[in-house]
Write an enzyme that holds these catalytic residues in place. Structure first.
Site: not given
Length: 159
Positions: A98, A28-30
């Site tokens: 992460e 959902y991000g980078t």
């Protein structure tokens, strides 16, 4: 007859296959395709766009403007993202980015996501951020339904 099919492993394309959650990652991000850390993502993209079946709070937090999905089902909005099939090596690379081994960063947990076109629901792993960071870091945006390129423009790489 159809009897021979009973001995085969279940298809990866069944609407819900919880065993396959360890082989799919909802991004959902980078690490989404087209985003800054996509080079770390060695998975194979599952065609389509997906949205979390339940609402979750997604924020942009801290001095680096990080996308921060918090594991509080039913709060926030249904979050849009992409799904990738990964092997152990690809998952390990994502885990390192992460920082799942570091206190106060991300942890992996399975969640249900829905294909926005077909409506099929599958299980995938997602990286959730520590809720404690919302009390210690600046929250710039959120809750959001999607982390976009405009949000990414706020992001600076960790030094």
């Amino acid at each position: 007859g159809g009897g021979a099919a009973h001995g085969r492993a279940p298809s990866m394309t069944q609407p819900i296959d919880r065993r396959a959650a360890t082989r799919r990652v909802f991004t959902y991000g980078t690490i989404k395709q087209g985003f800054r850390n996509f080079h770390v993502n060695c998975g194979k993209r599952v065609p389509g766009e997906f949205v979390t079946l339940q609402a979750y709070p997604l924020y942009v937090v801290g001095e680096f403007g990080l996308p921060w999905l918090v594991h509080e089902p039913g709060q926030g909005l249904r979050v849009k993202g992409q799904v990738f099939e990964v092997d152990d090596a690809a998952l390990a690379q994502m885990d390192a980015l992460e920082r799942i081994a570091d206190e106060g960063w991300y942890f992996r947990r399975a969640l249900a996501v829905q294909d926005t076109v077909s409506g099929d629901v599958i299980m995938a792993l997602a990286y959730f951020g520590s809720a404690a960071r919302l009390r210690t870091d600046a929250v710039h945006h959120g809750p959001l339904a999607e982390y976009t390129e405009a949000h990414q423009a706020l992001y600076r790489k960790h030094l």
